[in-house]
Scaffold this motif. Structure first.
Motif, PDB file in Angstrom:
ATOM      1  N   ALA A  80       0.824  -1.207   0.000  1.00 31.69           N
ATOM      2  CA  ALA A  80       0.000   0.000   0.000  1.00 31.69           C
ATOM      3  C   ALA A  80       0.858   1.258   0.000  1.00 31.69           C
ATOM      4  CB  ALA A  80      -0.936  -0.002   1.201  1.00 31.69           C
ATOM      5  N   ALA A  81       1.908   1.262   0.829  1.00 35.99           N
ATOM      6  CA  ALA A  81       2.786   2.432   0.900  1.00 35.99           C
ATOM      7  C   ALA A  81       3.517   2.649  -0.420  1.00 35.99           C
ATOM      8  CB  ALA A  81       3.781   2.263   2.042  1.00 35.99           C
ATOM      9  N   ASP A  82       3.993   1.562  -1.032  1.00 34.43           N
ATOM     10  CA  ASP A  82       4.663   1.668  -2.330  1.00 34.43           C
ATOM     11  C   ASP A  82       3.708   2.229  -3.380  1.00 34.43           C
ATOM     12  OD1 ASP A  82       7.042   0.706  -1.373  1.00 34.43           O
ATOM     13  OD2 ASP A  82       6.803  -1.318  -2.187  1.00 34.43           O
ATOM     14  N   ALA A  83       2.495   1.699  -3.392  1.00 37.22           N
ATOM     15  CA  ALA A  83       1.517   2.167  -4.376  1.00 37.22           C
ATOM     16  C   ALA A  83       1.218   3.648  -4.190  1.00 37.22           C
ATOM     17  CB  ALA A  83       0.234   1.348  -4.258  1.00 37.22           C
ATOM     18  N   SER A  84       1.129   4.086  -2.946  1.00 37.53           N
ATOM     19  CA  SER A  84       0.897   5.506  -2.666  1.00 37.53           C
ATOM     20  C   SER A  84       2.065   6.348  -3.174  1.00 37.53           C
ATOM     21  CB  SER A  84       0.695   5.715  -1.169  1.00 37.53           C
ATOM     22  OG  SER A  84       0.530   7.079  -0.865  1.00 37.53           O
ATOM     23  N   ASP A  85       3.298   5.882  -2.909  1.00 39.97           N
ATOM     24  CA  ASP A  85       4.482   6.600  -3.377  1.00 39.97           C
ATOM     25  C   ASP A  85       4.506   6.680  -4.900  1.00 39.97           C
ATOM     26  OD1 ASP A  85       5.295   6.871  -0.763  1.00 39.97           O
ATOM     27  OD2 ASP A  85       6.778   5.243  -0.845  1.00 39.97           O
ATOM     28  N   ILE A  86       4.124   5.600  -5.542  1.00 41.60           N
ATOM     29  CA  ILE A  86       4.128   5.551  -7.004  1.00 41.60           C
ATOM     30  C   ILE A  86       3.091   6.492  -7.592  1.00 41.60           C
ATOM     31  CG2 ILE A  86       3.560   4.018  -8.953  1.00 41.60           C
ATOM     32  CD1 ILE A  86       4.915   1.750  -7.298  1.00 41.60           C
ATOM     33  N   GLY A  87       2.011   6.732  -6.827  1.00 48.69           N
ATOM     34  CA  GLY A  87       1.009   7.686  -7.291  1.00 48.69           C
ATOM     35  C   GLY A  87      -0.342   7.088  -7.599  1.00 48.69           C
ATOM     36  N   VAL A  88      -0.640   5.885  -7.083  1.00 50.11           N
ATOM     37  CA  VAL A  88      -1.949   5.278  -7.333  1.00 50.11           C
ATOM     38  C   VAL A  88      -3.050   6.242  -6.868  1.00 50.11           C
ATOM     39  CG1 VAL A  88      -2.200   4.092  -5.110  1.00 50.11           C
ATOM     40  CG2 VAL A  88      -3.171   3.076  -7.174  1.00 50.11           C
ATOM     41  N   VAL A 109      -3.656   8.475   0.686  1.00 46.71           N
ATOM     42  CA  VAL A 109      -4.245   7.916  -0.522  1.00 46.71           C
ATOM     43  C   VAL A 109      -5.748   7.703  -0.312  1.00 46.71           C
ATOM     44  CG1 VAL A 109      -3.897   5.466   0.057  1.00 46.71           C
ATOM     45  CG2 VAL A 109      -3.907   6.167  -2.325  1.00 46.71           C
ATOM     46  N   PRO A 110      -6.598   8.053  -1.289  1.00 46.45           N
ATOM     47  CA  PRO A 110      -8.037   7.799  -1.162  1.00 46.45           C
ATOM     48  C   PRO A 110      -8.326   6.295  -1.085  1.00 46.45           C
ATOM     49  CG  PRO A 110      -7.601   9.408  -2.890  1.00 46.45           C
ATOM     50  CD  PRO A 110      -6.279   8.823  -2.511  1.00 46.45           C
ATOM     51  N   ILE A 111      -9.380   5.933  -0.361  1.00 43.82           N
ATOM     52  CA  ILE A 111      -9.760   4.527  -0.201  1.00 43.82           C
ATOM     53  C   ILE A 111     -11.192   4.345  -0.687  1.00 43.82           C
ATOM     54  CG2 ILE A 111     -10.014   2.610   1.424  1.00 43.82           C
ATOM     55  CD1 ILE A 111      -8.036   3.988   3.261  1.00 43.82           C
ATOM     56  N   HIS A 112     -11.401   3.288  -1.467  1.00 46.21           N
ATOM     57  CA  HIS A 112     -12.731   2.942  -1.956  1.00 46.21           C
ATOM     58  C   HIS A 112     -13.197   1.653  -1.300  1.00 46.21           C
ATOM     59  CE1 HIS A 112     -12.018   5.202  -6.055  1.00 46.21           C
ATOM     60  NE2 HIS A 112     -12.010   5.999  -5.009  1.00 46.21           N
ATOM     61  N   ALA A 113     -14.487   1.568  -1.005  1.00 48.06           N
ATOM     62  CA  ALA A 113     -15.081   0.354  -0.449  1.00 48.06           C
ATOM     63  C   ALA A 113     -15.413  -0.601  -1.584  1.00 48.06           C
ATOM     64  CB  ALA A 113     -16.348   0.692   0.345  1.00 48.06           C
ATOM     65  N   SER A 114     -14.736  -1.746  -1.605  1.00 48.78           N
ATOM     66  CA  SER A 114     -14.962  -2.745  -2.638  1.00 48.78           C
ATOM     67  C   SER A 114     -16.369  -3.319  -2.540  1.00 48.78           C
ATOM     68  CB  SER A 114     -13.933  -3.873  -2.484  1.00 48.78           C
ATOM     69  OG  SER A 114     -14.270  -4.997  -3.269  1.00 48.78           O
ATOM     70  N   THR A 115     -16.860  -3.854  -3.656  1.00 42.83           N
ATOM     71  CA  THR A 115     -18.153  -4.544  -3.613  1.00 42.83           C
ATOM     72  C   THR A 115     -18.105  -5.721  -2.659  1.00 42.83           C
ATOM     73  OG1 THR A 115     -19.883  -5.493  -5.009  1.00 42.83           O
ATOM     74  CG2 THR A 115     -17.642  -6.116  -5.530  1.00 42.83           C
ATOM     75  N   ALA A 414       4.594  12.706 -12.737  1.00 35.78           N
ATOM     76  CA  ALA A 414       5.182  12.882 -11.406  1.00 35.78           C
ATOM     77  C   ALA A 414       4.174  12.480 -10.332  1.00 35.78           C
ATOM     78  CB  ALA A 414       5.617  14.324 -11.214  1.00 35.78           C
ATOM     79  N   PRO A 415       4.555  11.613  -9.406  1.00 35.69           N
ATOM     80  CA  PRO A 415       3.618  11.218  -8.348  1.00 35.69           C
ATOM     81  C   PRO A 415       3.345  12.370  -7.398  1.00 35.69           C
ATOM     82  CG  PRO A 415       5.793  10.305  -7.916  1.00 35.69           C
ATOM     83  CD  PRO A 415       5.859  10.936  -9.276  1.00 35.69           C
ATOM     84  N   PRO A 416       2.169  12.395  -6.784  1.00 35.51           N
ATOM     85  CA  PRO A 416       1.865  13.457  -5.820  1.00 35.51           C
ATOM     86  C   PRO A 416       2.732  13.315  -4.577  1.00 35.51           C
ATOM     87  CG  PRO A 416       0.175  11.754  -5.756  1.00 35.51           C
ATOM     88  CD  PRO A 416       1.076  11.419  -6.902  1.00 35.51           C
ATOM     89  N   VAL A 417       2.903  14.391  -3.878  1.00 34.33           N
ATOM     90  CA  VAL A 417       3.664  14.365  -2.627  1.00 34.33           C
ATOM     91  C   VAL A 417       2.743  13.865  -1.525  1.00 34.33           C
ATOM     92  CG1 VAL A 417       4.959  15.730  -0.952  1.00 34.33           C
ATOM     93  CG2 VAL A 417       5.137  16.259  -3.392  1.00 34.33           C
ATOM     94  N   ARG A 418       3.086  12.716  -0.958  1.00 34.27           N
ATOM     95  CA  ARG A 418       2.253  12.107   0.065  1.00 34.27           C
ATOM     96  C   ARG A 418       3.115  11.638   1.235  1.00 34.27           C
ATOM     97  NH1 ARG A 418      -1.139   8.216  -4.040  1.00 34.27           N
ATOM     98  NH2 ARG A 418      -2.866   9.625  -4.519  1.00 34.27           N
ATOM     99  N   ARG A 419       2.496  11.559   2.375  1.00 33.62           N
ATOM    100  CA  ARG A 419       3.179  11.014   3.542  1.00 33.62           C
ATOM    101  C   ARG A 419       3.248   9.491   3.434  1.00 33.62           C
ATOM    102  NH1 ARG A 419      -0.637  12.898   8.118  1.00 33.62           N
ATOM    103  NH2 ARG A 419      -2.118  12.531   6.402  1.00 33.62           N
ATOM    104  N   ARG A 420       4.320   8.943   3.934  1.00 34.17           N
ATOM    105  CA  ARG A 420       4.451   7.490   4.030  1.00 34.17           C
ATOM    106  C   ARG A 420       4.488   7.127   5.505  1.00 34.17           C
ATOM    107  NH1 ARG A 420       6.926   3.339   0.460  1.00 34.17           N
ATOM    108  NH2 ARG A 420       7.344   1.483   1.738  1.00 34.17           N
TER     109      ARG A 420
END
Length: 693
Positions: A80-88, A109-115, A414-420
């Motif tokens: 999850a942290a890697d994906a956030s860094d990458i820019g998901v 990172v935004p979170i969606h509720a899966s079906t 460019a990925p967004p600047v996010r906290r890890r």
């Protein structure tokens, strides 16, 4: 605009989706998603896919929508942290423990509720909003009216499935694949037992659980008008040509504000179908017409060959841009470019010289700058200021165009600047040392006999409908009400009236198996206890329930006893140790389908046994709202494994009574209390001693 979300089970499918007009794609990364048999991506491949998509204006959603054990959560946190860094752009989750973990590891990172979270009513959507989620994917069973009502009142975005395979069971509530075959759909490895042959009266001579694929082609404008934010296409296990075909059809129709044509629907059918498509759930018209199987047919070579060309033969030039140029005497030539996201890039080139023959004109500049072939960009205009009498080589303008687009591309990717963050399991809660209490759940009021009450179960869970209809049960034992796992908004008024009657009977606790039912029970003053439908699979999920104020929770029966023993039990933990485990809960009544529209339920005196190809017989029973529930063919029995149960450190073990007679209920309780040596004629240990994939 209605966002179109396409599946991507491979890098080729990513290209197919993007080049055919997807606004967003969803994909797996590692082993933590609901399609573990798809070609999930390595970190490098995932990063390349995100860059590819973001460059072309397409979003990427990561699927982390499976149940995870305690030992898997640290690796999933890194994912999850890697994906956030990458820019998901968002992460989809099913598991409350995974939700808690993602909040720590990737807080921005935004979170969606899966079906898989079985969100099917407005209160469920509001609960997702309370969790901080920005979008909820609704259950596929909902009708247009139910979807419209939720959209009208929802505080967050709503996503619905628009095309692809339909599960017979509500997503997130199916245990058939795991209990029968050891491969859990909730863990991403569904073996699709619903596609096998079944029947009645001992003969497996049909396919009563195999639904046709859904297609909402023909309702796109209606969905957009009612406020649906995103239309999802299913198919991460399917080939990229399929992804290209369905994406192109839906993207073209949405973009042009129309419905797919007859020819486009033919292409959808040719790409993949199970004897055509259905929109029965959406129309509120369930029944036998919704069922179909995949028939052997020739590969649509011509259609798929054309589909491959769409993503193998260059770029579709999907990103609109505008160029600006300033060419003045004695100053370096300047070229700027602006995209659809207000990114602006300006570059400088050589100083123009005096023209010896043919001077540079604005038209000449426009001709050179608008040549964006081979790039993801589509030039929609060039605005130029060009002094008279100057000359600048075409090669110089081409170089400025390339440099500007390269810098624009780098900015878009460019990925967004996010906290890890760091995942912290937190404080450990120790196991109970005392003997677990004994609780029972019944399906019918008649099972609550004087003989059963004399055995003094710690709690007796009674279904809402039954308890509300039998006020004479008031004061007889320590009763709790079992709320339905599924209750649409149209059923809310009746359900709340029943709950008030039950509360007036003095019942204090409510057993809740869906997150959308928590608040209504809490607001009425019930103590909250979690049922198996909440899918509690790890210690973090138990901590989340503690934070929400629950008194106890039944852990998933897909866990092994050793895993249950190792859980950090932040709330009182309950283990189901007896009963016919529920395999599916279904909106489409297979009993009515069988009888030609006459709904003769087991509760009305007729036993309905679904038979598989091996001769196993599965009881089909009625549940709240005239829905069906399929129960296991064998009874779970741990009466002679009580030492193993005690070592789990649970608060209670539950005996789940469904089709048992009142006398059988009493015999089972006596055995678990150590007062007899009774055993069911045929039983199973469930999944408590075997690994579930």
């Amino acid at each position: 605009m209605l966002e179109l979300l396409s599946p991507a089970g491979s890098m080729e499918a990513v290209h197919a989706a993007v080049q055919n007009g997807a606004d967003a794609i969803y994909m797996g990364y590692g082993d933590f998603n609901a399609r573990r048999n798809a070609k999930n991506f390595t970190r490098e491949e995932f990063a390349a896919a995100v860059s590819y998509c973001h460059l072309r204006g397409c979003k990427v959603y990561l699927t982390l929508n499976t149940l995870l054990g305690d030992r898997e959560l640290p690796a999933a946190a890194e994912c999850a942290a890697d994906a956030s860094d990458i820019g998901v752009d968002a992460i989809l989750v099913q598991d409350l423990g995974v939700l808690r973990m993602v909040r720590q590891a990737a807080p921005d990172v935004p979170i969606h509720a899966s079906t898989q979270m079985t969100v099917h009513n407005l209160d469920g959507v509001k609960k997702m909003a309370d969790f901080g989620m920005t979008r909820a994917v609704l259950s596929r069973e909902l009708s247009r009216d139910a979807i419209a009502y939720i959209c009208e009142h929802s505080p967050i975005e709503i996503e619905v499935f628009g095309h692809g395979a339909l599960c017979m069971c509500y997503s997130g509530q199916c245990f058939m694949s795991s209990v029968i075959g050891g491969r859990s759909g909730n863990r991403g490895l569904c073996a699709q037992p619903c596609r096998m042959r079944y029947g009645w009266n001992g003969k497996a001579d049909g396919n009563p659980l195999s639904l046709k694929d859904m297609s909402l082609a023909g309702h796109l404008r209606e969905l957009r008008k009612m406020g649906v934010a995103c239309l999802k296409l299913e198919g991460r296990m399917k080939r990229p040509e399929y992804v290209a075909v369905i994406t192109r059809v839906y993207a073209s129709a949405i973009r042009e504000g129309r419905e797919p044509t007859a020819e486009e629907v033919r292409q959808l059918t040719e790409a993949f179908s199970r004897q055509g498509f259905t929109e029965g759930f959406y129309q509120g018209k369930t029944g036998p017409d919704m069922f179909g199987i995949r028939e052997e047919q020739k590969e649509p070579r011509e259609l798929f060959a054309l589909a491959r060309q769409t993503y193998e033969d260059g770029e579709s030039q999907r990103v609109p841009i505008t160029f600006y140029s300033l060419i003045r005497k004695g100053e370096p030539a300047q070229v700027g470019v602006k995209d659809d996201r207000e990114n602006v890039v300006t570059v400088e080139g050589p100083v123009p010289e005096a023209a010896r023959t043919k001077p540079l004109t604005p038209e000449g500049v426009e001709k050179q700058l608008s040549r964006t072939g081979g790039t993801p960009y589509r030039c929609e205009g060039v605005r130029s200021v060009v002094d008279e009498g100057l000359s600048l080589p075409a090669a110089a303008l081409n170089a400025l165009r390339r440099e500007a687009l390269e810098e624009l591309s780098a900015r878009r990717m460019a990925p967004p600047v996010r906290r890890r963050g760091t995942f912290q399991p937190g404080v450990r809660y120790e196991n109970r040392r005392e003997e677990p209490l004994l609780t029972v759940s019944v399906s019918r009021a008649e099972q609550v006999t004087g003989a059963l009450l004399a055995l003094s179960p710690a709690l007796i869970y009674v279904p809402l409908e039954e308890l509300a209809a039998h006020p004479e049960l008031a004061g007889r034992g320590n009763l709790a009400v079992t709320l339905p796992r599924i209750a649409w908004d149209r059923e809310w008024k009746t359900m709340t009236e029943q709950l008030r009657r039950v509360r007036d009977m003095g019942v204090e606790d409510a057993l809740v198996g869906n997150l959308g039912m928590l608040d209504v029970a809490k607001e009425m003053g019930f103590g909250l206890r979690g049922d198996f439908g909440l899918e509690i699979f790890n210690s973090q999920a138990l901590k989340e329930l503690r934070h929400m104020g629950l008194k106890s929770a039944a852990v998933s029966f897909e866990l092994k006893l050793a895993q249950i023993r190792d859980l950090s039990k932040a709330v009182d933990t309950e283990i189901i140790t007896y009963g016919r485990l529920p395999l599916m809960i279904m909106e489409n009544c297979i009993i009515r389908n069988r009888t030609g529209g006459v709904c003769r339920h087991a509760c009305e005196g007729e036993e309905n046994l679904l038979t598989d190809r091996k001769g196993a017989r599965f009881p089909v029973v009625r549940t709240y709202g005239c829905r069906n529930e399929i129960l296991n063919s064998k009874t779970l029995f741990l009466g002679n494994k009580q030492n193993d149960v005690r070592r789990c450190g649970a608060w209670a073990q539950r005996l789940m009574f469904t089709v048992e007679s009142p006398a059988e209920c009493v015999r089972a309780v006596e055995r678990y209390l150590g007062r007899s040596d009774w055993e069911p004629r045929e039983y199973t240990r469930g999944l408590y001693y075997r690994d579930v994939e």
